[in-house]
Motif scaffolding. Structure first.
Motif, PDB file in Angstrom:
ATOM      1  N   ASP A  82       0.839  -1.197   0.000  1.00  0.00           N
ATOM      2  CA  ASP A  82       0.000   0.000   0.000  1.00  0.00           C
ATOM      3  C   ASP A  82       0.875   1.249   0.000  1.00  0.00           C
ATOM      4  OD1 ASP A  82      -2.292  -1.538   0.034  1.00  0.00           O
ATOM      5  OD2 ASP A  82      -2.444  -1.509   2.222  1.00  0.00           O
ATOM      6  N   PHE A  83       0.337   2.318  -0.541  1.00  0.00           N
ATOM      7  CA  PHE A  83       1.101   3.554  -0.685  1.00  0.00           C
ATOM      8  C   PHE A  83       1.065   4.367   0.607  1.00  0.00           C
ATOM      9  CE2 PHE A  83       1.145   8.135  -1.623  1.00  0.00           C
ATOM     10  CZ  PHE A  83       2.408   8.232  -2.172  1.00  0.00           C
ATOM     11  N   TYR A  84       2.232   4.755   1.065  1.00  0.00           N
ATOM     12  CA  TYR A  84       2.370   5.702   2.169  1.00  0.00           C
ATOM     13  C   TYR A  84       3.406   6.735   1.756  1.00  0.00           C
ATOM     14  CZ  TYR A  84      -0.058   2.117   4.825  1.00  0.00           C
ATOM     15  OH  TYR A  84      -0.979   1.193   5.250  1.00  0.00           O
ATOM     16  N   SER A  85       3.121   7.988   2.056  1.00  0.00           N
ATOM     17  CA  SER A  85       3.935   9.101   1.583  1.00  0.00           C
ATOM     18  C   SER A  85       4.778   9.684   2.709  1.00  0.00           C
ATOM     19  CB  SER A  85       3.026  10.194   1.011  1.00  0.00           C
ATOM     20  OG  SER A  85       3.719  11.407   0.853  1.00  0.00           O
ATOM     21  N   ILE A  86       6.039   9.955   2.413  1.00  0.00           N
ATOM     22  CA  ILE A  86       6.896  10.632   3.376  1.00  0.00           C
ATOM     23  C   ILE A  86       6.329  11.998   3.725  1.00  0.00           C
ATOM     24  CG2 ILE A  86       8.393  11.563   1.546  1.00  0.00           C
ATOM     25  CD1 ILE A  86       9.430  10.559   5.150  1.00  0.00           C
ATOM     26  N   ASN A  87       5.655  12.638   2.800  1.00  0.00           N
ATOM     27  CA  ASN A  87       5.085  13.955   3.040  1.00  0.00           C
ATOM     28  C   ASN A  87       3.955  13.916   4.064  1.00  0.00           C
ATOM     29  OD1 ASN A  87       5.091  16.791   2.391  1.00  0.00           O
ATOM     30  ND2 ASN A  87       3.145  16.458   1.327  1.00  0.00           N
ATOM     31  N   GLN A  88       3.312  12.768   4.198  1.00  0.00           N
ATOM     32  CA  GLN A  88       2.240  12.603   5.181  1.00  0.00           C
ATOM     33  C   GLN A  88       2.760  12.001   6.483  1.00  0.00           C
ATOM     34  OE1 GLN A  88      -0.744  13.874   4.478  1.00  0.00           O
ATOM     35  NE2 GLN A  88       0.037  14.414   2.436  1.00  0.00           N
TER      36      GLN A  88
END
Length: 253
Positions: A82-88
């Protein structure tokens, strides 16, 4: 400007930049079998986005890979389906940090940062961030092509320890915390983020923790305690190029 924190003073006029700049030259470090970055002006027909060639502005496209082209900060989305963002995932940027220096131990054909070495060097009161400088620490680190060189790495046991003592942000001067060719096991990444299943991430995985790789800490910077300002670009991606800055913490009294 002097900032006072607990029993320490911090001089913000004396930053220590431990990032490696990105360029489109042979001086740029490289990992993971890719070519150097590309920085070139936009072209529309006869128009070139370069003042030296008649444009009113310099207007460049940049093609790079954050994992392979220099200092970068990544979140657990680096290893999950699943996608997880460093920005979040990274939404605080200033931390107490400890800098330690380790000479990786030779184990068979590898050089490894071990649990015992972390225990020997870490403070009894661990900070939020841990910065590991490895020896030898030569200026050439800023320009190396790491591909197919089997660089040193962090053992799974050491990564487990770093997690267990509460370190949330790990910074290291290597292209990866894991062995270059490890059959995709990524044991240190998984241990640090407490990711037990990459296809369905466990609820106790460490979503707010980061790994920063390919830093460079000059030999003139002493081991000890610092304020870390961990700066990233606002990429919605598992990793971003980053600019970690240290400020020395001086004990008062």
């Amino acid at each position: 400007m002097i900032f006072y924190y607990k029993n320490y003073s911090v001089d913000f006029s004396k930053p220590i930049d431990i990032s490696i700049p990105l360029s489109n030259t042979e001086e740029n470090p490289i990992a993971w079998y890719i070519e150097k970055p590309v920085i070139e002006p936009v072209k529309f027909g006869d128009w070139v986005g370069k003042v030296a060639e008649g444009s009113s502005t310099n207007f460049n496209n940049i093609f790079f890979n954050p994992h392979g082209h220099g200092t970068h900060t990544e979140c657990l989305g680096h290893i999950t389906r699943d996608f997880y963002s460093i920005n979040q995932c990274l939404n605080q940027f200033v931390f107490e940090a400890q800098l330690i220096t380790i000479s990786p131990e030779k184990i068979n054909d590898d050089f490894v940062i071990t649990k015992e070495q972390i225990l020997k060097n870490i403070s009894q009161n661990p900070k939020e961030a841990l910065i590991i400088r490895t020896l030898p620490n030569e200026e050439s680190k800023k320009h190396l092509n790491y591909s197919n060189t089997n660089p040193p790495y962090v053992s799974e046991e050491a990564a487990n320890l770093i997690r267990e003592i509460g370190i949330k942000h790990l910074l290291i001067d290597l292209p990866s915390v894991d062995k270059e060719k490890d059959e995709g096991k990524l044991l240190a990444h998984k241990a640090f983020w407490n990711v037990k299943n990459i296809n369905q991430v466990n609820s106790d995985a460490r979503f707010d923790c980061t790994i920063t790789e390919m830093i460079f800490v000059p030999n003139t910077v002493q081991d000890g305690f610092y304020v870390l300002n961990l700066q990233i670009a606002s990429f919605e991606n598992d990793a971003s190029p980053s600019k970690p800055i240290l400020y020395k913490m001086q004990k008062n009294g």
